[in-house]
Each structure stands twice: as structure tokens, then as C-alpha cells.
Scaffold this motif. Structure first.
Motif, short mmCIF file in Angstrom:
data_model
loop_
_atom_site.label_atom_id
_atom_site.label_comp_id
_atom_site.label_asym_id
_atom_site.label_seq_id
_atom_site.Cartn_x
_atom_site.Cartn_y
_atom_site.Cartn_z
N GLN A 29 -17.37 -24.43 -45.73
CA GLN A 29 -17.35 -23.56 -44.56
C GLN A 29 -18.56 -23.76 -43.67
OE1 GLN A 29 -16.62 -19.98 -46.66
NE2 GLN A 29 -14.51 -20.61 -46.95
N SER A 30 -19.65 -24.30 -44.26
CA SER A 30 -20.84 -24.42 -43.44
C SER A 30 -20.99 -25.84 -42.93
CB SER A 30 -22.07 -24.04 -44.26
OG SER A 30 -23.20 -24.50 -43.57
N PHE A 31 -21.18 -25.95 -41.64
CA PHE A 31 -21.44 -27.26 -41.05
C PHE A 31 -22.83 -27.30 -40.45
CE2 PHE A 31 -16.94 -27.07 -41.45
CZ PHE A 31 -16.60 -28.36 -41.83
N ALA A 32 -23.66 -26.33 -40.90
CA ALA A 32 -25.03 -26.31 -40.38
C ALA A 32 -25.72 -27.58 -40.83
CB ALA A 32 -25.76 -25.10 -40.92
N ALA A 33 -26.45 -28.21 -39.92
CA ALA A 33 -27.10 -29.49 -40.24
C ALA A 33 -28.01 -29.31 -41.45
CB ALA A 33 -27.90 -29.95 -39.04
N TRP A 34 -28.00 -30.28 -42.30
CA TRP A 34 -28.71 -30.19 -43.58
C TRP A 34 -29.47 -31.49 -43.72
CZ3 TRP A 34 -29.12 -32.35 -48.42
CH2 TRP A 34 -29.48 -31.50 -49.47
N GLN A 35 -30.81 -31.40 -43.79
CA GLN A 35 -31.59 -32.64 -43.74
C GLN A 35 -32.04 -33.10 -45.11
OE1 GLN A 35 -34.77 -32.86 -40.99
NE2 GLN A 35 -33.32 -33.50 -39.43
N GLU A 36 -32.04 -34.39 -45.25
CA GLU A 36 -32.45 -34.96 -46.53
C GLU A 36 -33.28 -36.19 -46.19
OE1 GLU A 36 -30.04 -36.40 -50.48
OE2 GLU A 36 -29.24 -36.83 -48.53
N THR A 37 -34.43 -36.32 -46.85
CA THR A 37 -35.23 -37.51 -46.58
C THR A 37 -35.06 -38.47 -47.74
OG1 THR A 37 -36.78 -36.15 -45.42
CG2 THR A 37 -37.54 -38.32 -46.03
N VAL A 38 -34.63 -39.67 -47.41
CA VAL A 38 -34.40 -40.65 -48.47
C VAL A 38 -35.64 -41.51 -48.59
CG1 VAL A 38 -32.91 -42.52 -49.21
CG2 VAL A 38 -31.97 -40.64 -47.91
N ARG A 39 -36.24 -41.48 -49.77
CA ARG A 39 -37.47 -42.25 -49.99
C ARG A 39 -37.23 -43.37 -51.01
NH1 ARG A 39 -42.02 -40.34 -48.05
NH2 ARG A 39 -41.93 -38.28 -47.12
N GLY A 40 -38.14 -44.33 -50.96
CA GLY A 40 -38.12 -45.38 -51.99
C GLY A 40 -36.87 -46.24 -51.97
N ARG A 41 -36.22 -46.32 -50.81
CA ARG A 41 -34.99 -47.12 -50.75
C ARG A 41 -35.11 -48.10 -49.58
NH1 ARG A 41 -29.39 -46.82 -51.71
NH2 ARG A 41 -29.77 -45.17 -53.20
N SER A 42 -34.76 -49.35 -49.84
CA SER A 42 -34.83 -50.35 -48.76
C SER A 42 -33.44 -50.56 -48.18
CB SER A 42 -35.32 -51.68 -49.33
OG SER A 42 -34.28 -52.30 -50.05
N ALA A 43 -33.40 -51.36 -47.12
CA ALA A 43 -32.10 -51.77 -46.59
C ALA A 43 -31.40 -52.58 -47.69
CB ALA A 43 -32.30 -52.62 -45.35
N PRO A 44 -30.08 -52.60 -47.70
CA PRO A 44 -29.39 -53.28 -48.81
C PRO A 44 -29.48 -54.80 -48.72
CG PRO A 44 -27.81 -52.45 -47.19
CD PRO A 44 -29.16 -51.97 -46.74
N TRP A 45 -29.24 -55.44 -49.85
CA TRP A 45 -29.12 -56.91 -49.90
C TRP A 45 -27.66 -57.25 -49.65
CZ3 TRP A 45 -33.66 -59.20 -49.88
CH2 TRP A 45 -34.75 -58.52 -50.43
N GLN A 46 -27.42 -58.19 -48.76
CA GLN A 46 -26.03 -58.53 -48.45
C GLN A 46 -25.51 -59.59 -49.40
OE1 GLN A 46 -25.94 -59.70 -44.35
NE2 GLN A 46 -27.35 -58.04 -43.81
N ALA A 47 -24.19 -59.59 -49.55
CA ALA A 47 -23.56 -60.55 -50.46
C ALA A 47 -23.94 -61.98 -50.08
CB ALA A 47 -22.04 -60.37 -50.43
N ASP A 48 -24.02 -62.27 -48.78
CA ASP A 48 -24.37 -63.62 -48.34
C ASP A 48 -25.78 -63.99 -48.78
OD1 ASP A 48 -22.02 -64.10 -47.04
OD2 ASP A 48 -22.70 -63.17 -45.17
N GLU A 49 -26.68 -62.98 -48.74
CA GLU A 49 -28.07 -63.25 -49.13
C GLU A 49 -28.15 -63.56 -50.62
OE1 GLU A 49 -30.38 -60.50 -45.87
OE2 GLU A 49 -29.71 -59.55 -47.71
N LEU A 50 -27.40 -62.80 -51.41
CA LEU A 50 -27.42 -63.03 -52.86
C LEU A 50 -26.88 -64.42 -53.17
CD1 LEU A 50 -26.19 -59.58 -54.22
CD2 LEU A 50 -28.51 -60.35 -53.76
N GLU A 51 -25.82 -64.79 -52.47
CA GLU A 51 -25.21 -66.10 -52.73
C GLU A 51 -26.20 -67.21 -52.34
OE1 GLU A 51 -23.47 -68.98 -54.00
OE2 GLU A 51 -22.84 -66.99 -54.68
N ALA A 52 -26.90 -67.01 -51.20
CA ALA A 52 -27.87 -68.01 -50.75
C ALA A 52 -29.00 -68.13 -51.77
CB ALA A 52 -28.42 -67.62 -49.38
N ALA A 53 -29.45 -67.00 -52.31
CA ALA A 53 -30.54 -67.02 -53.31
C ALA A 53 -30.08 -67.77 -54.55
CB ALA A 53 -30.96 -65.60 -53.66
#
Ligand code: ADP
Length: 763
Positions: A472-496
Motif C-alpha cells: 500500500q505504501s509507495f513512499a520513496a524508500w532509500q537504500e545505500t548500496v555499499r561495497g559493490r562494483s559494476a558487474p562483470w560482463q559475460a564477454d569480459e569473463l570470456e575474454a579473460a
């Protein structure tokens, strides 16, 4: 004729299981009629309201009771000739039973033709979808990036439809949806940037959205109209027809849970258009209105067309981005592999000047750990931190490649450098050593603003039953995400992985080449030893004859020679003696390479005492002060050979000394105790676990340029008779003995002040 009602009340126990494609009811703003072989089999229960005819009459009379003769003929012809499929087709706008205007839309499901009569406003000129969409597409084409593109899409759809709010959602891999663009009435609260939990759109709704590109709810407060079927028109006599699959019906009644969700949001009418990429739901164009709102067929088709164009454009834009990155990965990989093949030094090939690992996978930092060396490129944790990290990687299961977005969660110490390496992609280069190539991605400190608390997407109703209700509530709810980097893409893993394979191939080839070289070297060393042994052994015989004869001549005939002749004869005797000494040294040296070591745990302290005992007369004679470190370790070594090493070094230490008070110090630097000897320097490259022994003197010292020479055979720095003489083979033999123990030997010295000879033994 018997008629059965097909509506089953929807139970709210589980929205993921709710069969939303067969609701058994429709929205009230139109009539749904099903024909099978031209006969009416099912109809919605609102015929009376719209047409002034009862359900029975419609099921009995079919299209014939609804349309006048002319229109009926046109519709029947269209149904017979048009290739109908599951794509709803607009046929015409017509009065029905003289009751106002209806848009007539048809599609086919198997044997059934489904006709939808949507109430139409009279006198409205139809929208020219083609020119409307053409105008929108021209605008979309002019945008340069995805954000601009999405914003233009929202604006164009709002212009076409007049909804209060039009948003473009993008779904992430975890199913959450983010509002990436919005066009709205000025007084409404902005939703741009909000993220919605995955559970807001249940699985089966997502599946339906891929099939059917557009859904509309004209009025969320509507009362669903049940479907009625002619009994006996099922498979057997008296059966009721199967509930109708309404996946493609525009009048399809929607889930009560979804209606409640919209009501809770303050929305009264809604429409959504799917954005599909590669057969999967990429996002949605979602439209909201605060009042009831119905869009006619032509406007809907314009929106649907726009949605399809947008889907293709999004695919195209993302693919272009992906392709150019894939191209970068491929070309850099080829260049790296070429360099690996050409460059002897693997490290230089990977991190040398010009192109390097950072150009390969797009990260701000990378590291290579190879043969104990650590090379850092760009923004990385410190050398010590990277070294410690390799220690942790070693303990991981037998992985060739490890990647994570949240290194700090797996490996606690990494939390300290989350700003540089929350993301790690590590490739293992060898099983036995700590050899790795690593790429680092920094923490992406993101503040996610949820459209409501994502942990409570649905709530259990208060009456204690298990029923779920939408949140019932759509009031904005904030969350700070820490300790997380942008993801590794499948292409990058294959290249590695590909790079790993290339490096492994080069390393393996090198190891093979080195193995062959070592084998050849060992063979030639053994040949040389054998040669030295045989040569010196065979030389001894004639030399002994020479020596004996000249000694005999000197003894018997010295009187008969003049002084000059006698002196020459004495020189001859001395030279043969010296040559004999040299040959003995050579024999000794060649034997060192040939005999097997007999190792056993040996107390070094006791060994040094034994050696000093043998040397005692000379030590006393030269007044040498010897100091032995008390806590010498017990090592597994060949006692006799290491005794020879010590004896040789101590002898040199007292021999090459011109001080009034010669001093000799014997000691050991244990692996843990290197700091305890700040005045003694153990060079890099000496293994950490090795025990370093040293013999120090305050003698004449050695110039640095001779540090290597003195280990060469027969190399002396002084005249033959100076400092007690010698053959110059001692240190050569010492080095060979140490090397046979797997150790190394080196010297440090200050000319005129004294020298320190170091050698290592494995502890
Ligand atoms: P030698 O039989 O001449 O002693 P070594 O191989 O033991 O042969 O030593 C080679 C040369 O290294 C010596 O001739 C000497 O010049 C130099 N040397 C060896 N030990 C020392 C030392 N402790 N201090 C100064 N010079 C030394």
C-alpha cells in the motif's frame, strides 16, 4: 439451451500462480463474442447494457441478431478472407442493434474467432497512426543516447495518448524495474529514478507481456463482467466450453491484485506497452491517468507501433555498444597474444609500455603477480594488499577464474580498499605458485530510491488469513548500496579466459624449453666433471715422475751444477709441487659434482666447533679471535661437505687479514630473524624460508669489481705467496657445495675493512 457462467472468483493466495490469461471475465467497456464455425459459443454478460439484448438471444442468434444485413455481409466476408491470427485486426466501426457505435476487432485462437465490440465515441476522426508514428520515429532517431531516447519515447507516447504520466521502465537482471524516463503533468510527484521490486510484476504477467505488446485498463474501479457459454458446446454432450484464453483480448479482465495495486498508487486508468529485446522483456512504457480513460483502437495501434520501433532501436543501440566493446576485447586480446609470443619477458608483455591489461578489460586498475613479482597498473590496492589477496585466492577451490562484485563480502580485509577493488576478476596462471592476473573495479556507491520498501512488496491482510494484498505504501524508500562494483560482463569473463589460455600456452612452452636447456646443461656439466677428473688423474702420474726425477737430480747432482743450474732445478721442483697442488684442487672440485650428498639433521653449532678444533693451531698462531653465535640451528645437510664450506671460509677469513687483532664471526640469520641483523643485508630473491649463514672478518676486504671473480676457479687476487698462498680453487669448490645443497652464496665487503661471506641452506 442451457447457459453456464464461466467466472471463477480469483483467489488472492498467490499472485504468481494466478492464471491471468484466463480470467473468465472482461472489462465492461465492450462486449466479447466467441464464434466457432460461425456459431456463437461464448459471450460476455453485458450484452443487455450495450446492445439491449440478453445473453441467450446473442448466443442463439449470433452475429445475425447484432448487425444489419449489409454490415453482416461485410464482416462475414472479412472473417472469411482476411488471414486472421492472434494479432487483433480492426474490421470496422458500426452501430450494433441500433445502439451507438462500436469498433469491431477480431482475432483467432485455434478454431475460435474472437470478436470484441468496443464502445466508440461517435464523430471522432480516426487517428492517422502512420503519420503520427512517423513523426515520433523521426524524433527518436535524432537522440544520441539511451537516456535521451527513453525520454523522447515517454514524451511522444504522452503526446499521442494524453495520459497524465508516461514512464519508461528498464528491467535489471534481478527483475527490478527502474524508471529511466518520465513525462508527466506538472503537478504530479516525479517517479523518475525510482526502482520497483521484481515482485511488483509477477512472472506470468511478464510472460504475457512478451506475447501481447499492449494492455489497457480503462477504469480500475470496474466490475468484471462474467463470460457465459452455451452448454453442450464443449467436447462432449452437455460439456461447458473451456474457459477462453484471453492473452490477446483487449477487453481481458485483469488481476484484482493488480487493480488494487493501481488503486493504492492513486491511479484510475493505465496502459502499458512492452519493450522486448531478443525475445525477453527489456522494459515497459507505462502510462497512468488519475481518471478513467479509454483509448480507441487506432491510438492504441499507434502506441503499439511506437513500442515496436522503440524495441528495435533499443536493441540496436545496445548491440552497437556491446559490439564495439567486444571488438575492443578481441583486438586487444590478439595484440596481447602476439606480444606474449614475441616478448621473452612475460611481465613486460602484459604490463609493458603502450597497450596493457587496462586497455583489454575496461577497468581502472589491474595487477600481475608472476614468479614472486607484483606489478600494479592504474588504481589498485597496495602491493602488500595484493600479495595478501593472492594468499587468499590460493585457498579458494580449484578455480581458474574468480569474479565477484562484492569482494569485501568474501574476503574481509578487502573492505579496507572497497574504493579501489569491490569488484575482482582474477585469472589463475599456475597451480603451484601464486601467479595471477587481476582486474579491479571500484565500489559504485549507489543510492537506490525504491518506490516503496522493497522488503515488503506484498502484505498479509489483517484478518489473519494468509491472503496477500499488494503493498500500500509507495513512499520513496532509500537504500545505500555499499561495497559493490559494476558487474562483470559475460564477454569480459570470456575474454579473460581466452587470455588465460594464451598465457598458459606460452608459459608451458617456456617451461619445456627451459627443461630442455637444463637437461643439456646438466649433461655438459657432468661431462666436464668427468673430463676434469680423468685429465687430472692422468696428469698426476707423469707429474709425479717429473717431480721425483728433478728431486733426485737435485739431491744427487746439485754439487756438480753451478749455482744457476741448481737454482733452476730448485724452481722445477717447486713448480711440479705447485702443479700437483693445482691438480689436487681440480680433482677435489670435479668430485664435488660427482659424489652423492648424504644428508642428515645436523647441529650447526656442534659442526662449527668441530671445524674450529681442527683449525685451532693456526688460529692460535695467528692470534685470531673467533666468535660463534650461540643459537645456531639444526639443519638437514651433508655434515662433511658443509664442514668443508665452513672450514674454507673461516680459513680465508683468518688468512686474508692484516689487522693486529684478526676477528672472525660465524652466525646465522633465521627466516624469522632477519630484522635482528640490521647490519647484514639479505638481498631480494633469497627465499623467505632459507636460513642464511655468514662468516664475517675484519680483514683486507675485497673490491666490489671482484665480488664475482673470486668464485672462479684458480682466480686469486694476490701474488702466489702472499697471505699464505693457495690455489684459488677454494671458493669455487665452496660455491659448488652450497649449490648442491640447493643454496646460494654471495659476498659483501668494504675494501680495507673486512668482508662477509653469506650462504643459504634450506631450513
Ligand atoms: P685461495 O686458495 O687463493 O684462498 P679462494 O678461492 O679461497 O682461493 O679465494 C679466492 C680469492 O678470493 C683469494 O685469493 C683472495 O684474494 C680472495 N678472498 C677470499 N676470501 C677472502 C677474505 N675473507 N677476505 C679477502 N679476500 C678474500
Amino acid at each position: 439451451m442451457k447457459v453456464a457462467r464461466l467466472t471463477e472468483p480469483v483467489d488472492l493466495t498467490n499472485c504468481d500462480r494466478e492464471p491471468i490469461h484466463i480470467p473468465g471475465s472482461v472489462q465492461p467497456h465492450g462486449v466479447l463474442l466467441v464464434l466457432r464455425g460461425g456459431v456463437a459459443t461464448q459471450v460476455s454478460g453485458n450484452t443487455e447494457t450495450h446492445f439491449g439484448l440478453g445473453v441467450h438471444e446473442v448466443l442463439d442468434g449470433g452475429l445475425g441478431v447484432l448487425l444489419d444485413g449489409d454490415t453482416l455481409a461485410r464482416v462475414q466476408e472479412a472473417l472469411a478472407t482476411e488471414s486472421l491470427d492472434d494479432n487483433p485486426l480492426y474490421l470496422l466501426t458500426t452501430p450494433v442493434c441500433g445502439q451507438g457505435l462500436f469498433d469491431l476487432i477480431a482475432h483467432r485462437r485455434g478454431q475460435q474467432v474472437i470478436l470484441e465490440f468496443e464502445a466508440a465515441r461517435s464523430g471522432r476522426p480516426p487517428v492517422d497512426s502512420y503519420s503520427q508514428v512517423k513523426r515520433s520515429v523521426t524524433r527518436l532517431n535524432a537522440t544520441v543516447n539511451l537516456a535521451e531516447f527513453a525520454a523522447a519515447t515517454a514524451e511522444e507516447v504522452r503526446r499521442l495518448t494524453g495520459f497524465d504520466r508516461v514512464m519508461v521502465y528498464q528491467f535489471a537482471e534481478d527483475g527490478t524495474g527502474t524508471v529511466i524516463a518520465e513525462d508527466r503533468r506538472d503537478d504530479l510527484t516525479p517517479f523518475l529514478g525510482l526502482r520497483y521490486p521484481a515482485s511488483d510484476i509477477p512472472q506470468q504477467a511478464r510472460a504475457l507481456y512478451v506475447q501481447n505488446m499492449l494492455r489497457i485498463i480503462a477504469d480500475v474501479t470496474y466490475e468484471p463482467v462474467p463470460m457465459f457459454a452455451r452448454q453442450g458446446d464443449g467436447e462432449g454432450e452437455g460439456d461447458v466450453a473451456e474457459p477462453l484464453d484471453m492473452s490477446y483480448c483487449v477487453l481481458r479482465s485483469v488481476s484484482p491484485i493488480h487493480l488494487q495495486y493501481l488503486k493504492n498508487m492513486g491511479v484510475n486508468a493505465s496502459m502499458s506497452v512492452s519493450l522486448v529485446r531478443g525475445g525477453a522483456l527489456w522494459g515497459l512504457i507505462a502510462c497512468h491517468h488519475s481518471e478513467a480513460r479509454h483509448l480507441p483502437y487506432d491510438v492504441r495501434s499507434a502506441c503499439e507501433l511506437l513500442g515496436q520501433v522503440a524495441s528495435v532501436q533499443i536493441s540496436d543501440r545496445q548491440e552497437r555498444l556491446t559490439r564495439s566493446y567486444q571488438w575492443q576485447l578481441k583486438t586487444t586480446q590478439t595484440q596481447l597474444v602476439e606480444r606474449l609470443a614475441e616478448e621473452n619477458d612475460l611481465l613486460e608483455a602484459l604490463v609493458g609500455s603502450g597497450m596493457n591489461l587496462l586497455h583489454f578489460i575496461d577497468t581502472p586498475g589491474a595487477a600481475v603477480c608472476l614468479n614472486g613479482e607484483v606489478v600494479l597498473v592504474g588504481a589498485t590496492p597496495s602491493r602488500e594488499q595484493v600479495t595478501a589477496l593472492t594468499g587468499w585466492l590460493d585457498t579458494q577451490a580449484d578455480l581458474d577464474i574468480l569474479h565477484t562484485q562484492t569482494l569485501g563480502d568474501l574476503y574481509g580485509p578487502a573492505q579496507a580498499y572497497a574504493g579501489r577493488a569491490s569488484g575482482l576478476l582474477a585469472v589463475k596462471l599456475s597451480r603451484s605458485r601464486h601467479d595471477y592476473v587481476m582486474w579491479f573495479r571500484p565500489e559504485e556507491l549507489q543510492t537506490v530510491t525504491w518506490g516503496g520498501d522493497p522488503n515488503k512488496p506484498v502484505q498479509v491482510s489483517e484478518d489473519g488469513t494468509d491472503r496477500l494484498t499488494p503493498r500500500q505504501s509507495f513512499a520513496a524508500w532509500q537504500e545505500t548500496v555499499r561495497g559493490r562494483s559494476a558487474p562483470w560482463q559475460a564477454d569480459e569473463l570470456e575474454a579473460a579466459r581466452a587470455l588465460r589460455r594464451a598465457i598458459m600456452a606460452v608459459v608451458l612452452r617456456r617451461v619445456e624449453e627451459l627443461g630442455q636447456l637444463n637437461e643439456r646443461l646438466e649433461r655438459s656439466n657432468a661431462d666436464l666433471d668427468a673430463f676434469a677428473y680423468i685429465a687430472s688423474h692422468d696428469l698426476k702420474e707423469p707429474l709425479r715422475g717429473l717431480h721425483n726425477y728433478s728431486a733426485y737430480l737435485l739431491e744427487e747432482y746439485e754439487q756438480q751444477l753451478d749455482e744457476d743450474g741448481a737454482a733452476k732445478l730448485r724452481t722445477l721442483v717447486r713448480l711440479t709441487q705447485r702443479m700437483d697442488n693445482l691438480i689436487d684442487s681440480l680433482l677435489l672440485y670435479s668430485r664435488v659434482g660427482r659424489v652423492d650428498l648424504s644428508v642428515q639433521p645436523t647441529d650447526l653449532g656442534a659442526l662449527v666447533t668441530d671445524v674450529l678444533e681442527v683449525l685451532a693451531p693456526r688460529l692460535e698462531q695467528l692470534n685470531v679471535q673467533v666468535q660463534v653465535q650461540p643459537d645456531l640451528p639444526v639443519l638437514t645437510i651433508d655434515r662433511v661437505r658443509v664442514g668443508e664450506v665452513l672450514s674454507n671460509l673461516i680459513t680465508n677469513a683468518m688468512k686474508y687479514n692484516d689487522k693486529a687483532q684478526p676477528q672472525v664471526q660465524v652466525g646465522a640469520i633465521l627466516p624469522a630473524g632477519r630484522a635482528a641483523h640490521p647490519d647484514l643485508r639479505v638481498p631480494d630473491g633469497v627465499p623467505e624460508h632459507a636460513c642464511v649463514l655468514f662468516v664475517r672478518d675484519n680483514g683486507i676486504g675485497i673490491r666490489e669489481k671482484h665480488f664475482e671473480n673470486i668464485f672462479r676457479i684458480f682466480k686469486r687476487l694476490h701474488a702466489r705467496d702472499q697471505f699464505g698462498g693457495g690455489t684459488g680453487a677454494g671458493l669455487t669448490i665452496v660455491r659448488k657445495l652450497v649449490e648442491r645443497h640447493g643454496g646460494q652464496i654471495w659476498v659483501s665487503s668494504e675494501y680495507g675493512q673486512g668482508s662477509v661471506f653469506y650462504f643459504t641452506l634450506e631450513s
